[in-house]
Design a protein around this motif. Structure first.
Motif, short mmCIF file in Angstrom:
data_model
loop_
_atom_site.label_atom_id
_atom_site.label_comp_id
_atom_site.label_asym_id
_atom_site.label_seq_id
_atom_site.Cartn_x
_atom_site.Cartn_y
_atom_site.Cartn_z
N ARG A 160 3.34 -6.16 3.74
CA ARG A 160 3.84 -7.32 4.20
C ARG A 160 3.24 -7.96 5.69
NH1 ARG A 160 5.60 -12.10 1.41
NH2 ARG A 160 6.52 -13.27 2.81
N THR A 161 3.61 -6.85 6.37
CA THR A 161 3.25 -6.89 7.77
C THR A 161 2.06 -6.01 8.37
OG1 THR A 161 4.49 -4.98 8.53
CG2 THR A 161 5.95 -6.96 8.01
N ILE A 162 1.78 -6.25 9.56
CA ILE A 162 0.71 -5.64 10.23
C ILE A 162 0.88 -4.23 10.10
CG2 ILE A 162 1.05 -5.71 12.47
CD1 ILE A 162 -1.89 -6.41 12.88
N ALA A 163 2.19 -3.84 10.49
CA ALA A 163 2.63 -2.42 10.48
C ALA A 163 2.47 -1.68 9.17
CB ALA A 163 4.13 -2.21 10.89
N ASP A 164 2.84 -2.45 8.23
CA ASP A 164 2.77 -2.12 6.51
C ASP A 164 1.26 -1.57 6.51
OD1 ASP A 164 5.39 -2.30 6.12
OD2 ASP A 164 5.12 -4.26 5.40
N ALA A 165 0.26 -2.45 7.12
CA ALA A 165 -1.19 -2.58 6.51
C ALA A 165 -1.60 -1.31 7.53
CB ALA A 165 -1.89 -3.75 7.19
N ASP A 166 -1.15 -0.98 8.58
CA ASP A 166 -1.51 0.20 9.35
C ASP A 166 -1.30 1.43 8.63
OD1 ASP A 166 -2.82 -1.43 11.48
OD2 ASP A 166 -1.11 -1.26 12.62
N ALA A 167 -0.03 1.30 8.13
CA ALA A 167 0.39 2.71 7.37
C ALA A 167 -0.29 2.89 6.17
CB ALA A 167 1.95 2.54 7.19
N LEU A 168 -0.47 1.98 5.42
CA LEU A 168 -1.64 1.77 4.25
C LEU A 168 -2.82 2.38 4.40
CD1 LEU A 168 -1.06 -0.93 1.89
CD2 LEU A 168 -0.89 1.23 1.29
N MET A 169 -3.47 1.92 5.47
CA MET A 169 -4.73 2.45 6.20
C MET A 169 -4.45 3.85 6.32
SD MET A 169 -5.98 -0.62 8.45
CE MET A 169 -7.69 0.03 9.11
N ALA A 170 -3.95 4.29 6.90
CA ALA A 170 -3.60 5.87 7.26
C ALA A 170 -3.49 6.65 6.21
CB ALA A 170 -2.56 6.05 8.29
N GLU A 171 -2.70 6.16 5.10
CA GLU A 171 -2.58 6.92 3.78
C GLU A 171 -4.03 6.86 2.95
OE1 GLU A 171 -0.29 8.81 2.59
OE2 GLU A 171 1.29 8.33 3.95
N MET A 172 -4.69 5.81 3.27
CA MET A 172 -5.93 5.48 2.31
C MET A 172 -7.01 6.55 2.66
SD MET A 172 -5.74 1.43 2.26
CE MET A 172 -7.52 1.30 1.56
N GLY A 173 -6.77 7.06 3.93
CA GLY A 173 -7.75 8.01 4.41
C GLY A 173 -7.80 9.24 3.85
N ARG A 174 -6.76 9.46 3.36
CA ARG A 174 -6.63 11.04 2.64
C ARG A 174 -6.32 10.75 1.07
NH1 ARG A 174 -1.51 11.41 0.87
NH2 ARG A 174 -1.74 13.66 0.68
N ALA A 175 -6.06 9.61 0.39
CA ALA A 175 -5.75 9.58 -0.78
C ALA A 175 -6.96 9.64 -1.86
CB ALA A 175 -5.07 8.28 -1.11
N ARG A 176 -7.05 10.02 -2.73
CA ARG A 176 -8.07 10.05 -3.51
C ARG A 176 -7.54 9.59 -5.14
NH1 ARG A 176 -9.29 16.29 -4.83
NH2 ARG A 176 -7.00 16.38 -4.74
N SER A 177 -6.45 9.28 -5.02
CA SER A 177 -5.99 8.39 -6.37
C SER A 177 -4.61 7.73 -5.96
CB SER A 177 -5.44 9.37 -7.42
OG SER A 177 -4.60 9.96 -7.24
N VAL A 178 -4.75 6.49 -6.47
CA VAL A 178 -3.75 5.57 -5.91
C VAL A 178 -2.99 4.94 -7.19
CG1 VAL A 178 -3.14 3.22 -5.11
CG2 VAL A 178 -4.63 4.79 -3.99
N ALA A 179 -1.56 4.54 -7.32
CA ALA A 179 -0.95 3.99 -8.42
C ALA A 179 -0.48 2.84 -7.82
CB ALA A 179 0.29 4.87 -8.85
N ILE A 180 -0.70 1.68 -8.32
CA ILE A 180 -0.13 0.37 -7.87
C ILE A 180 0.85 -0.15 -9.01
CG2 ILE A 180 -0.63 -1.97 -7.41
CD1 ILE A 180 -3.52 -0.85 -6.53
N VAL A 181 2.17 -0.38 -8.57
CA VAL A 181 3.34 -0.87 -9.37
C VAL A 181 3.12 -2.45 -9.12
CG1 VAL A 181 5.73 -0.91 -10.09
CG2 VAL A 181 4.35 1.18 -9.16
N GLY A 182 2.81 -3.12 -10.21
CA GLY A 182 2.63 -4.44 -10.14
C GLY A 182 1.15 -5.24 -10.15
N ALA A 183 0.94 -5.83 -11.08
CA ALA A 183 -0.71 -6.60 -11.27
C ALA A 183 -0.41 -7.95 -10.81
CB ALA A 183 -0.91 -6.62 -12.46
N GLY A 184 0.19 -8.20 -9.50
CA GLY A 184 0.21 -9.68 -8.77
C GLY A 184 -1.14 -9.69 -7.89
N PHE A 185 -0.99 -10.68 -7.12
CA PHE A 185 -1.96 -10.77 -5.99
C PHE A 185 -2.16 -9.50 -5.15
CE2 PHE A 185 -1.13 -15.41 -7.20
CZ PHE A 185 -2.16 -15.81 -7.73
N ILE A 186 -1.24 -9.31 -4.58
CA ILE A 186 -1.31 -8.12 -3.72
C ILE A 186 -1.79 -6.88 -4.38
CG2 ILE A 186 0.20 -6.72 -2.25
CD1 ILE A 186 -0.21 -9.11 -0.74
N GLY A 187 -1.04 -6.80 -5.37
CA GLY A 187 -1.72 -5.36 -6.32
C GLY A 187 -3.14 -5.54 -6.64
#
Length: 409
Positions: A128-155
């Motif tokens: 939702r926020t830029i802090a959320d995006a920064d946290a996601l970017m940090a996690e994406m750097g180590r993730a090999r697989s992602v599960a997304i709950v919800g097939a809306g626009f953000i998902g």
């Protein structure tokens, strides 16, 4: 009028500041935001920012100097805790008090929480926020697989970014297709095909029962006994309007802060704009709707600024939305859901087509995939109320542009 206070420093709150000054308002103007950053653009967070294509500084809606140059007091990292309507003042969490002649609630919305065991584990995030995006970017750097709950626009936007980075993506959706509350079945089918071709896996009618893991999330479990391993879980199951401040102040609130056609609340000294409001719309046959879009934030703010500077007019802007999902640019004009007829113009297999949605024989919405010209024509047609028969919409030889140019003349 000597002082306007705006609660909420998102797109709507910022636009109201800018529009008020453009309209000649010279009184005191204060905007209060809970985040440490000055107002910034949120749409790139799930797209260009996560993909590393947009710098943090580029998200700012205006440079820092704008606020001093336009005599706007911008309070960051500050929260309004209550409204005293009798005294016309707001109380801040820091202990401060701000008096107002007119108060504007632009409090936005917050992410709907996932209420299952394990949802608070590290590795389970929302956006939702830029802090959320920064946290996601940090996690994406180590993730090999992602599960997304919800097939809306953000998902789906996040899925496209992850797939482009080579991360394995599984999207779990409780309904039977993507964007079930937002687009027609033909459009949803085309969008799904594009994502599947990029490697995204969809699981429909999935009831998430838990996020699994000990020290951190390692997967998502569904009620039918399946488990989907994941290094990172993104929850994108919609939002809730931030109406608690209004409720506590005794204002009318239903599925958002209730406002009239002029964006006024049940208190004539308080107005509301943006994602938090429930407003009667001519594009919903006069019914109340809550519209979550940059367009609604910007146009609503401009409408309110005009009223507050002596030029009142009802809010009647055509709602429109967009979503960038990898190579897909989806643009929507109007409020096409629900509809009882969806007419396709163009070839879905080509990746560029539009769906014209009708309710009771009347055009109410147009969804365009990689067809920007159709989108602009649709906005003009909907604003003018021009008549377009379903067979005309479906006929590629019918001149939509000419109809739009003549609309309203």
């Amino acid at each position: 009028m000597s002082g306007i206070v705006i609660v909420g420093a998102g797109q709507a709150g910022f636009q109201l500041c800018a529009s008020l000054r453009q309209a000649g308002f010279t009184g005191a103007l204060t905007i209060v935001g809970e985040e440490p950053a000055l107002p910034y653009s949120r749409p790139p967070l799930s797209k260009a920012y996560l993909a590393g294509e947009a710098a943090r500084d580029a998200l700012a809606l205006r440079p820092v100097a704008f606020y001093a140059e336009h005599d706007v007091t911008a309070l960051t990292s500050e929260r309004v805790t209550s409204i005293d309507r009798a005294e016309r003042l707001v109380r801040l969490q820091s202990g401060g008090i701000i008096a107002y002649d007119h108060l504007v609630l632009a409090t936005g919305a917050r992410n709907r929480p996932l209420l299952v065991p394990g949802a608070n584990l590290p590795g389970v995030l929302q956006l939702r926020t830029i802090a959320d995006a920064d946290a996601l970017m940090a996690e994406m750097g180590r993730a090999r697989s992602v599960a997304i709950v919800g097939a809306g626009f953000i998902g789906l936007e996040f899925a496209a970014v992850c797939a482009a980075m080579g991360i394995s993506v599984t999207v779990l959706e409780g309904a039977g297709r993507v964007l079930s509350r937002s687009v027609s079945a033909p459009m949803a089918a085309a969008i799904e095909v594009a994502h599947v071709s990029a490697g995204v896996i969809f699981v429909y009618d999935a009831v998430v029962s838990a996020v699994t893991g000990a020290a951190r999330a390692d997967g998502v479990a569904t009620s039918d006994g399946r488990r989907f391993p994941a290094d990172l879980v993104l929850v994108g199951i919609g939002v809730l309007p931030n109406g608690e401040l209004a409720t506590d102040a005794g204002l009318a609130v239903s599925s958002g802060i209730d406002v009239d056609a002029f964006l006024a609340t049940s208190d004539p000294s308080i107005s509301a704009i943006g994602d938090c409001v429930n407003v009667p719309s001519p594009f919903a046959d006069g019914a109340r709707v809550r519209i979550e879009s940059v367009q609604n934030a910007v146009d609503g703010a401009r409408c309110l600024a005009a009223r507050l500077t002596g030029k009142p007019a009802p809010y009647a802007a055509v709602p429109w939305f967009w979503s960038d999902q990898g190579p897909l640019k989806l643009q929507i004009a109007g409020l096409g859901t629900p509809h009882n007829l969806a007419v396709v113009r163009g070839e879905p297999a080509s990746g560029a087509f539009s769906t014209f949605c009708y309710r009771g024989g009347r055009l109410v919405g147009v969804e365009s995939l990689n067809r920007a010209a159709d989108h602009m024509i649709a906005r003009r047609l909907l604003q003018s109320g021009a008549s377009l028969a379903p067979e005309q919409a479906a006929d590629p030889a019918f001149n939509l542009k000419a109809l739009a140019l003549n609309a309203g003349r």
